[in-house]
Design an enzyme around this catalytic site. Structure first.
Site, mmCIF file in Angstrom:
data_model
loop_
_atom_site.group_PDB
_atom_site.id
_atom_site.type_symbol
_atom_site.label_atom_id
_atom_site.label_comp_id
_atom_site.label_asym_id
_atom_site.label_seq_id
_atom_site.Cartn_x
_atom_site.Cartn_y
_atom_site.Cartn_z
ATOM 1 N N ARG A 73 0.855 -1.193 0.000
ATOM 2 C CA ARG A 73 0.000 0.000 0.000
ATOM 3 C C ARG A 73 0.890 1.241 0.000
ATOM 4 N NH1 ARG A 73 -5.148 -1.674 0.940
ATOM 5 N NH2 ARG A 73 -5.414 -3.668 2.012
ATOM 6 N N GLY A 78 -7.811 -1.473 -6.095
ATOM 7 C CA GLY A 78 -9.137 -0.992 -5.746
ATOM 8 C C GLY A 78 -9.302 0.492 -5.976
ATOM 9 N N ASN A 79 -10.189 1.111 -5.193
ATOM 10 C CA ASN A 79 -10.515 2.527 -5.391
ATOM 11 C C ASN A 79 -9.296 3.421 -5.243
ATOM 12 O OD1 ASN A 79 -13.329 2.675 -6.013
ATOM 13 N ND2 ASN A 79 -13.800 2.073 -3.919
ATOM 14 N N GLY A 80 -8.520 3.219 -4.171
ATOM 15 C CA GLY A 80 -7.340 4.055 -3.947
ATOM 16 C C GLY A 80 -6.300 3.884 -5.036
ATOM 17 N N THR A 85 -10.939 -5.801 -6.018
ATOM 18 C CA THR A 85 -11.413 -5.647 -4.659
ATOM 19 C C THR A 85 -12.248 -6.850 -4.293
ATOM 20 O OG1 THR A 85 -12.904 -4.410 -3.206
ATOM 21 C CG2 THR A 85 -13.231 -4.141 -5.562
ATOM 22 N N ASP A 145 -14.035 -7.162 -1.866
ATOM 23 C CA ASP A 145 -15.299 -6.728 -1.262
ATOM 24 C C ASP A 145 -16.402 -6.484 -2.281
ATOM 25 O OD1 ASP A 145 -14.030 -6.823 1.155
ATOM 26 O OD2 ASP A 145 -13.807 -4.656 1.380
ATOM 27 N N GLY A 190 -15.239 -6.952 4.342
ATOM 28 C CA GLY A 190 -16.266 -5.986 3.966
ATOM 29 C C GLY A 190 -16.139 -4.735 4.799
ATOM 30 N N ILE A 244 -8.848 -16.719 3.168
ATOM 31 C CA ILE A 244 -9.652 -16.480 1.961
ATOM 32 C C ILE A 244 -8.881 -15.643 0.954
ATOM 33 C CG2 ILE A 244 -11.706 -15.284 1.100
ATOM 34 C CD1 ILE A 244 -13.153 -16.141 3.647
#
Length: 532
Positions: A248, A273-275, A302, A304, A348, A457
């Site tokens: 990250r 993902g979004n970032g 993602t 989620d 989530g 997972i």
């Protein structure tokens, strides 16, 4: 937890990043793809002259007979995907080197590409579109209704179809393509990497590299780029994780683009993902500012499933499938014990899709708690009181909670991770402790077992469904780059693969709609009451 209301007063709206309507008092915006959700909204007056909504960059006056046309024009403008000719209008396309009908070997001279075959109808026309919304809601009170105006008028919204184009804007021998994976692990990362490399080679690209450990691989001198080829990636999809590693955060956008210039990278594929996509869009904009002929293409990653406007993101199906193992273990532990209670925490942060779908799939969950739906733990309508009822009537119970649920019960911190995400409290442990405490206080025996399979997972190999999704996403990412598009991401929408401009999918996380049919189905399956 603040209540998530289904009502929205249009006049209180404000323009959010990406040009959508948001309502600043609601944690879960009841909005999808620039559409004001008006499920339980009632106009104070039937005079449409007083009704207006700020959607996109314009205010819509519903008394204007042309408001639909104006809305569609604004939608088309915002969803127009950036192209290399926006900056280089004189850029000349060349015949595609991708053709599945003529499979002669690639020659050293790429000028002619594969032999031309005008009869092959495997290319996508640039004007092909996919319908974003397919349900015509007749009323704002319909389950899951997504409306633009109080009458739920039907307005067509089309997005660009993904796939190979007949003309391309990069000479394959001049391409140096780079792949980077950012954020956390997710099933399917290696599948996407593999397919991007294979498709690039089919186009004729010889120089393909992987950037190690996310964006930091662009600046850390101790991290060398990894040469990639079909031989290197042939079997990487057989294991989980990422061949390239993940991390990250990272260097500044300017430093990343400097590194791309030094390395000669003119195609960048970003998995995250979004970032991560926000970073990819910033890289795209900086490359444009410097007038660099570069294609930056995202692949939404993602677990989620919280990316706007997409049917699903890769890794989600695998996560739901693997969650069944944890839920089944919790059920066996609870069912086998005297007054057994099994608690499973699933991923989530902001969206409860995994918990909801896993609960539906298992058929073993009695209570499903997600971030989007408020609940009480204590009191006559609380979760703990219902657990007591389940113990008295069934003898056991199984609870599934999303990690972002119940954060209002925990002490808030200002801590953030390297991606800027708020560090969440562990609600799974909290509800485990509160359950034990509650049953002890009322003098009822309870055997509480807690399972958190998160990292098991995340590290799994993608299942067959995700494997197919990853393969097609990887292929279409390469097709988009060669077609000259940049600042885009690829996704699946109404079972078709499409290109979205990045800003339109990252303004806020996609969330479970508490009025949707899928959440209603979950409630029917669990039999749980409202905990408010």
């Amino acid at each position: 937890m603040d209540s998530v209301s289904h009502a929205a007063v249009i006049s209180s709206s404000k323009l959010s990043y990406g040009g959508r309507v948001s309502f600043n008092k609601y944690k879960n915006p009841l909005l999808r793809s620039s559409v004001v959700s008006l499920r339980n909204w009632r106009a104070p007056s039937r005079n449409l002259g007083v009704l207006a909504a700020r959607i996109g960059n314009k205010e819509i006056d519903f008394s204007d007979p042309d408001w639909k046309t104006n809305y569609q024009r604004d939608f088309e403008r915002r969803f127009n995907i950036p192209h290399i000719t926006d900056i280089f209008p004189d850029a000349d396309p060349i015949p595609s080197t991708f053709c599945l009908k003529m499979r002669t070997p690639i020659m050293e001279d790429f000028a002619g590409g594969y032999p031309s075959d005008e009869e092959w109808h495997g290319y996508i026309n640039n004007n092909d579109r996919v319908l974003l919304k397919v349900i015509h809601y007749s009323s704002p009170t319909s389950a899951g209704a997504e409306c633009i105006d109080p009458n739920c008028s039907w307005v067509e919204q089309w997005v660009h179809r993904a796939g190979p184009r007949e003309k391309i804007y990069f000479q394959p021998e001049e391409v140096k393509a780079a792949i980077v994976t950012c954020g956390g692990l997710c099933p399917g990362l290696n599948d996407v990497i593999r397919q991007i490399v294979i498709t690039l080679e089919i186009y004729g690209v010889k120089r393909i590299v992987g950037i190690p450990f996310g964006y930091r691989g662009f600046s850390d001198e101790g991290l060398s780029e990894m040469p990639l080829s079909r031989k290197v990636v042939q079997n990487v999809h057989l294991s989980g994780g990422s061949l390239l590693g993940v991390s990250r955060g990272g260097p500044s956008v300017s430093d990343i683009v400097d590194s791309m210039e030094e390395r000669g990278i003119n195609m960048l594929f970003v998995l995250g993902g979004n970032g991560t996509h926000a970073g990819a869009n910033a890289i795209h904009n900086e490359c444009r500012r410097r007038r660099m002929r570069v294609a930056v293409v995202g692949v939404p990653k993602t677990i989620d499933n919280d990316i706007l406007m997409m049917d699903k993101t890769f890794g989600f199906d695998t996560a739901v499938e693997e969650a069944q193992r944890a839920i089944n273990s919790a059920y066996i532990e609870a069912h086998s014990a005297y007054h057994g209670i099994g608690i499973v925490k699933l991923m989530g942060r902001n969206s409860g899709f995994i918990a909801m779908h896993a609960s539906l799939a298992s058929g073993q969950i009695d209570i499903c708690l997600i971030p989007e739906v408020p609940f009480h733990l204590h009191g006559p309508l609380g979760v703990l009181r219902h657990l007591k009822f389940l113990i008295e009537t069934k003898g056991s119970a199984v609870v599934c909670v999303a990690e972002g649920a119940g954060q209002n019960f925990l002490g808030r911190t200002n801590a953030t991770d390297a991606s800027g995400n708020t560090v969440l409290g562990d609600f799974g442990v909290h509800i485990q402790q509160e359950t034990r405490k509650y049953f002890k206080e009322i003098g009822v025996h309870a055997d509480v077992k807690y399972i958190d399979p998160t990292y098991m997972i995340r590290a799994c190999r993608a299942n067959a469904s995700d494997g197919i999704l990853c393969t097609v996403l990887g292929q279409n990412a390469v097709h988009g780059a060669f077609a000259g598009y940049s600042g885009i991401t690829v996704g699946i929408c109404n079972t078709h693969y499409v290109y979205f401009p990045i800003p339109e999918v990252i303004s806020y996380p996609r969330a479970v709609d508490p009025n949707s049919r899928m959440w209603h189905r979950c409630l029917t399956s669990t039999g749980q009451p409202d905990f408010v």
